[in-house]
Design a protein around this motif. Structure first.
Motif, mmCIF file in Angstrom:
data_model
loop_
_atom_site.group_PDB
_atom_site.id
_atom_site.type_symbol
_atom_site.label_atom_id
_atom_site.label_comp_id
_atom_site.label_asym_id
_atom_site.label_seq_id
_atom_site.Cartn_x
_atom_site.Cartn_y
_atom_site.Cartn_z
ATOM 1 N N UNK C 337 0.828 -1.211 0.000
ATOM 2 C CA UNK C 337 0.000 0.000 0.000
ATOM 3 C C UNK C 337 0.862 1.262 0.000
ATOM 4 N N UNK C 342 -2.857 1.402 -4.182
ATOM 5 C CA UNK C 342 -3.427 2.320 -3.206
ATOM 6 C C UNK C 342 -4.054 1.606 -2.016
ATOM 7 N N UNK C 343 -4.615 0.429 -2.257
ATOM 8 C CA UNK C 343 -5.253 -0.301 -1.162
ATOM 9 C C UNK C 343 -4.319 -1.293 -0.485
ATOM 10 N N UNK C 345 -4.292 -4.211 -1.478
ATOM 11 C CA UNK C 345 -5.069 -5.450 -1.656
ATOM 12 C C UNK C 345 -4.942 -5.883 -3.098
#
Lengths: 445, 445, 445
Positions: C337, C342-343, C345
């Motif tokens: 991240x 951005x996440x 994930x």
């Protein structure tokens, strides 16, 4: 024994409850500082007094405690990116600082400054004594941080941790100021591990095998006389046991409003143990545990011993959950219970947790039968309930205005039967309330 | 089909409920004796009819069933130390005997005798047939222990165990007196494991492959004629199936108030199986299972077979939870279901549990459609509900006064079509109720 | 922002609720066809819109969706034997066909034909696009199956799967028609795995590292202009982003009543992704996911990629539960991240699930602050709530009568700033609604 409605009043700490509002008039530990180890690190979901919050340490190293949900569409900010002095929601990029201000709202029209109209819940935060504290009450009533002696001392003099507990905070705290229960809950024998004991011989007359006079006095006298003395920060709660001679063995605990309690065991020069009981929901709590020595830095050997569980400090896992907990019946050992330990459970902290959790998620105080050794508990309940009710009538708790009076100590001593509690306190601490003031050693050491 | 309020009345067994009070007029198995193996051993938390209780075997070997919580501060006595004819709370040392008397209250003033004012809930306890029984009703109405034949016989003649079940006790008991369901739920073929079966051939005409005439008759006739006969201890529930000739194959179950049921399979000389259904909460129960042979001791081979699950006896783990249970879908084997077993589930007990649990935590009897094979269930329901309602009007259940009439047997036989149930009972058991009286072999063998 | 009662109305789908009745006026996917792979195979327990149902494929290969419980004594038909064109309860042998008719009732008198009086709940079922669909509304209002293009095409042109999600279906669907969130939730950099990135450099100016113009435009413009156009089957929801020149990058999603949504990414010739959001209970849902290419069969490489998770298709286990799900925090990687995603994930589908689940089991829309990018969501809510309220007044949803108008496409294009949405749709799809009609390639290929 309490009426059902009083038990409810005493134990509920959510927003808007009487006791919850009282707690909110004081600074509240919400994390250990070590749980937010670095700037722009992972944020932490926390639940404090029933409120879902998010804690994060920003680029500057400043900790924020804010609402967990983004006000745009309700995504959880825990998923957010902790970046450039704020946490940014990964759904649509709204960004918030530690004060709950919206720093960026990329989905809105730039010229509208819509972000200036948005502010989310945030609480003032301080780091103090290696804990992160939040103040969740009305801003105009913000108190000072409490002068806990361990926080005033240099870090080298203290050890700070925490432990999870599966019951309401009040019954856990009640256990900590109950000096009587040591006779049974913490009774054990000092002997070789491989020696076979005859249960009858030892538990009928266990005293012969006690390691010290203190343990023997505790084992011999299950009904200490309880003396209470209110002071500016809370209550002194002392239990005096017979020694067989003309002296009394006093064990003196301190309760500091609204949820701190110091253990009564320390003889002069020994390290002092304290606990702070912080409700998560009404059926579990974090207990912050600490030990400090006013006179010298703690040794590495002491720190190692604390890491393995010692006194009120539990042996915990990476998530601060005690290794011996409700879910595994505290690894109770019935053979040990027959021979060398009254509970069969290893560790003072774990013994406390076992009896406290066993009272149920919220102890049913309508069925209890209190007696002379429960005097401290009765005083504690009356104190906090009276203060909570006074606050409901508009009168803030006076202790919040006396955070400079929190620098007290607890401890034990052996002294003449003829002395009353004020005289004992003067002899032991040089002050009737155990007040020691700001330490001579600078915290900046 | 029942109205919703009747279904509730039938299935709720907590304190103060109609059915709960009826159950409380009889002795109730609460543990196997083997679960409290030794004097001063580990106490057991138990839940019986919704009540949280503690069972322990004291120094003398006497079992007590008392309240689980100490009346002082509410700590759980399960943590307690089982010592010197009583269990001592490890919080502050209050000590209780099997009758709920407070033997020691070390926190009180010795001269006050405060302990004599404290008595906690305790129920009369007996050990009988290798089970621990408690009586939870009004003391003035305490009945005798039931003359269950297996308990009257020497221990060598019986096998006793128990099994956990994830549904209300009533639907489990209903399954046990429902002689019709054997045709499907317990249908299987005796054949080589590795033989490939053509599903159509065998399930369309499975009879050809049945191991015995009995199994064939059961498979052939899914609608046994049901005959009911009330007696002093409960109900005789018989199901008669066609044999293809001029005889009837009778399978005769016994229901004994309030929650015992005997299986109908035993031919003369064969061991008899019985079950006792004891509510824990309203959505689960302990089923005590037993087999006994009135004429001879059980062999070790029989005991070994029972240990592996046999008839109503389940294959259980160390906690008496069936190895094949709701949580693992009874290890249903769909391939087996296609070829050799109607359910695909191994074990008669497990097949029963599967269909009974599948009715839901509490079966919704408002949606059912009962027919001629459900006559026994209808009689059972009417019997217990009428008795529970009579008790609410002050009339105790007459069966409680006739525990000497419980020495009955269940079983099967093949006899002339022309005989009515009383004649069949006379032929099979020598008594219209199946009553056999106290056994000739002394229990003290 | 919704009032609490509107949020409840929008999100509840159980029998008798306004939105639940609206959903029931359309065919509803209840399983993938592959979950019932063979005639007379294992039946499946399903929960659809809060109803407990049983699905099974009978001897003919026909699928039935019927009540889960036998009307005789309430045993669960899931235990039943799937045999000879019906499922037979293993308790007493009652047998039911796919239409809920009782085919056999062996416990009743044969001459009474009691079975003809019994019929259990059953819903019309169709298989369509490799999914099993049920119609749970009033029979007289049964609509046609929807002309989803992927179902009209030969199977070789499509890929169909599903994924579990731990939140209310509405917030999941809202995420799928929200073209704005791509800027943050799906932002990542194409770069070597082992290259160390300086967070500030890249997230302050991430555009330089974007793999394509499209990704760059998405990253650069977090506030796409949203245009909405209602059509016979639902809503076209388009988001236009600046490109830096005099063209607009349009991403055009389709919402098809009542719960289908197509992703906006496909450029002409690329495969299109779609999702269908089916409530299980009100706090979780199955999302049916599919990709199709109108012009050519999918390659094996594409199918393999979809199996590993791609776009809205999740990487799932054998039970269709995403490998990265709420229970394991989507395996969020905080280091990733900081540097490349951005996440933090992995996977577009998993990024969507994370933000949607994080809104809570049912998003609290009373606390939200919608803005210009949320226009599509506002229109969607108004559309379905108006239709649900109209249905409560007796007016059925007009879309149910226009299943032939469902053959629309979603997709992206880059075109002149001067064009309005109808002109963009005409240019991109040849129709203002994106309607493409029945495909030229026969589904029977």
């Amino acid at each position: 024994m309490l009426r059902a409605e009083d038990n409810k009043f005493l134990t509920e700490a959510g927003p808007g409850t009487g006791m919850g509002e009282l707690l909110r008039r004081f600074w509240i530990p919400v994390l250990l500082s070590e749980e937010l180890p670095e700037p722009d690190g992972e944020p932490k979901k926390i639940v404090v007094l029933g409120e879902e919050l998010l804690a994060f340490r920003d680029t500057r190293g400043v900790v924020g405690v804010i609402d967990q949900y983004c006000p745009h569409r309700g995504a959880n900010l825990w998923l957010g990116r902790n970046e450039e002095c704020g946490i940014r929601c990964v759904y649509h990029g709204w960004k918030f600082d530690t004060d709950g201000r919206c720093l960026d709202m990329p989905t809105s029209y730039p010229d509208l400054n819509a972000k200036d109209l948005i502010r989310i819940k945030s609480y003032p935060v301080r780091e103090w004594g290696e804990m992160v504290w939040a103040y969740m009450g009305p801003l105009e009533a913000t108190p000072e941080l409490p002068d806990l002696e361990m926080a005033l001392l240099p870090a080298s003099h203290r050890y700070v941790s925490k432990k999870w507990q599966d019951c309401n905070w009040v019954q856990a705290l009640e256990g900590s100021i109950d000096t009587a229960h040591f006779t049974f809950a913490h009774l054990s024998f000092d002997k070789e591990e491989n020696e076979i004991l005859d249960i009858k011989k030892h538990f009928v007359n266990p005293i012969a095998r006690m390691a010290s006079d203190h343990m023997r006095w505790i084992a011999e006298d299950p009904r200490p006389v309880i003396k209470i003395s209110p002071h500016d920060a809370g209550l002194t709660i002392a239990g005096g046991r017979l020694t067989g001679g003309d002296s009394i063995y006093w064990r003196i605990a301190q309760f500091l409003m609204p949820f701190h309690a110091y253990a009564p065991s320390a003889m002069p020069g020994e390290s002092i143990f304290g606990q702070t009981f912080v409700p998560v929901t009404d059926t579990n709590c974090w207990i912050y545990t600490y030990a400090w020595n006013p006179e010298r830095p703690l040794t590495q050997a002491e720190r190692d011993a604390y890491d393995r569980g010692n006194g009120v400090i539990a042996e915990v896992d990476d998530h601060y959950v005690p290794l011996r907990h409700k879910g595994n019946d505290y690894l109770i050992d019935r053979k040990l219970q027959k021979t060398r330990s009254y509970t069969g459970i290893k560790g003072v902290s774990e013994q406390d947790a076992a009896v406290q959790d066993s009272q149920g998620p919220i102890a049913d105080r309508t069925r209890e039968h209190l007696g002379p050794t429960d005097l401290g508990i009765m005083h504690f309940r009356k104190t906090v309930m009276d203060l909570a009710r006074a606050l409901q009538q508009g009168e803030p708790p006076p202790q919040a205005a006396h955070q400079d009076r929190y620098a007290v100590r607890s401890g034990a001593c052996v002294t003449s039967k003829s002395k009353d509690l004020p005289a004992v306190m003067l002899e032991r601490f040089g002050d009737v309330a155990g007040f020691v003031g700001r330490p001579r050693i600078a915290a900046a050491e």
